[in-house]
Design a protein around this motif. Structure first.
Motif, short mmCIF file in Angstrom:
data_model
loop_
_atom_site.label_atom_id
_atom_site.label_comp_id
_atom_site.label_asym_id
_atom_site.label_seq_id
_atom_site.Cartn_x
_atom_site.Cartn_y
_atom_site.Cartn_z
N ARG A 1 -4.78 -0.19 -4.76
CA ARG A 1 -3.59 0.37 -3.81
C ARG A 1 -2.73 1.60 -4.54
O ARG A 1 -2.08 2.25 -3.80
N LEU A 2 -2.87 1.50 -5.93
CA LEU A 2 -2.11 2.66 -6.72
C LEU A 2 -2.67 4.02 -6.69
O LEU A 2 -2.15 5.03 -6.22
N ALA A 3 -4.07 3.85 -7.10
CA ALA A 3 -4.99 4.76 -6.89
C ALA A 3 -6.38 4.55 -7.37
O ALA A 3 -6.39 3.47 -8.15
N GLU A 4 -7.42 5.49 -6.89
CA GLU A 4 -8.54 4.87 -7.35
C GLU A 4 -8.95 4.62 -8.73
O GLU A 4 -9.74 3.73 -9.31
N GLY B 1 2.42 5.02 -7.75
CA GLY B 1 1.38 4.94 -8.65
C GLY B 1 1.43 5.43 -9.91
O GLY B 1 1.30 5.30 -10.99
N LYS C 1 0.73 -1.23 0.01
CA LYS C 1 0.06 -0.02 -0.15
C LYS C 1 0.79 1.32 0.01
O LYS C 1 0.30 2.37 -0.83
N ALA C 2 1.93 1.16 0.97
CA ALA C 2 2.67 2.49 0.86
C ALA C 2 3.31 2.95 -0.13
O ALA C 2 3.36 3.90 -0.73
N GLN C 3 3.84 1.90 -0.82
CA GLN C 3 4.80 2.02 -2.01
C GLN C 3 3.97 2.42 -3.43
O GLN C 3 4.14 2.96 -4.04
N GLY C 4 2.66 1.69 -3.18
CA GLY C 4 1.77 1.79 -4.43
C GLY C 4 1.15 3.27 -4.24
O GLY C 4 1.36 3.85 -5.45
N GLU C 5 0.98 3.78 -3.22
CA GLU C 5 0.63 5.26 -3.23
C GLU C 5 1.79 6.18 -3.66
O GLU C 5 1.68 7.08 -4.23
N LYS C 6 3.13 5.65 -2.92
CA LYS C 6 4.36 6.70 -3.72
C LYS C 6 4.55 6.62 -4.99
O LYS C 6 4.88 7.55 -5.72
#
Length: 297
Positions: free
Chosen positions: A283-286, A102, A95-100
């Motif tokens: 987890r990357l973005a909606e 994405g 999750k954390a890396q996906g948001e970072k």
């Protein structure tokens, strides 16, 4: 086996660090006392060697998003492999890396292969059940090895220790401190099966990929092993083996054994698979939901 030039994918293994300890992982996560992280010089050399390769160039782990230079690596891959469709990423998408990462992932990669192995129906072939320990007839063992589905449907690989005809052979070399692979240089991927001999002799007899063995749900986080490989794992002080997260294989040969390109997901219903992909991609973005391309490994 097939020439490397006919493979659809060649992988660059940038790390074997991973937060998961899936059953029968092709990178043997959990057995290494210390993970590796490929340096940028090695990564550049790997990418440069594959510029003329006609298939996809993948980044894989372990979990590649855990590499501290992931962004720099992705940007270099995009610079050198100009066709986006030839750039692939294999990830569990933490999750954390996906948001970072994405936005970068959407920009760079034309193919995403997302799998966190959390679905019970995802099955993994026993890799550490040695062919030479379960197939009594040596000629039959080599016949099965020469028809190995991993080499036929999946990929060759580059690690910090060189280039290999098979991704699992590369993992065996890394785990058991083998002599390394071929030099990573332009054209190494033009090798044909007649060139694989030395690597095959080292890796294939102790590997179970080519043998019709019963698979295990990856979410169980237990590796199937043969007695000789268990002894070797204990000799290198494998954390996973020392914790008892291995079992001596006693399942015999599988009758219904039909490997293919998406065999890991062969027991998962189509609707469940699509739901699963969308959940991980989210987890990357909606806006990324539903955008996973290709099969999941």
């Amino acid at each position: 086996m097939i020439p490397l030039s006919e493979m659809q994918i060649i992988q660059i293994d940038v790390t074997n660090a991973c937060m998961n300890r899936c059953s029968n992982c092709t990178r043997f996560t959990g057995h290494h006392r210390k993970p590796f992280f490929m340096d940028m010089e090695c990564f550049r050399r790997a990418v440069d060697s594959l510029i003329d390769f006609p298939g996809m160039v993948g980044m894989i782990g372990g979990e590649p998003l855990l590499h501290p230079q992931f962004a720099e690596m992705a940007e270099y891959l995009a610079e050198k492999i100009t066709d986006k469709k030839r750039r692939g990423l294999w990830s569990t998408v933490p999750k954390a890396q996906g948001e970072k990462y994405g936005a970068l992932i959407r920009e760079v990669y034309g193919n995403f292969y997302f799998n966190d192995h959390s679905v019970d129906q995802i099955l993994h072939q026993p890799l550490l059940v040695a062919a030479q320990e379960v197939v009594a007839d040596e000629d039959e063992m080599w016949r099965l090895i020469d028809d190995c589905w991993i080499q036929k449907y999946w990929s060759a690989s580059i690690t910090p220790k060189g280039a290999f005809f098979c991704e699992v052979a590369a993992s065996f070399d890394m785990l058991f401190d083998g002599p390394g692979g071929w030099p990573v240089e332009p054209g190494w991927w033009r090798r044909v099966p007649a060139d694989f001999g030395e690597q095959k002799k080292r890796a294939c007899p102790r590997c179970g990929c080519a043998i019709p063995l019963k698979r295990r749900p990856s979410a169980q986080e237990i590796d199937d092993v043969s007695p000789g490989n268990l002894e070797a794992l204990l000799a290198i002080r494998s954390p996973k083996a020392q914790r008892g997260r291995v079992e001596i294989y006693g399942g015999g040969l599988a009758e219904d054994w039909n490997p293919g390109p998406n065999w890991y997901m062969s027991e998962v219903e189509r609707e469940t698979e699509l739901e699963y992909r969308e959940r991980i991609a989210g987890r990357l973005a909606e806006e990324e939901k539903g955008a996973c391309a290709g099969s999941v490994k």
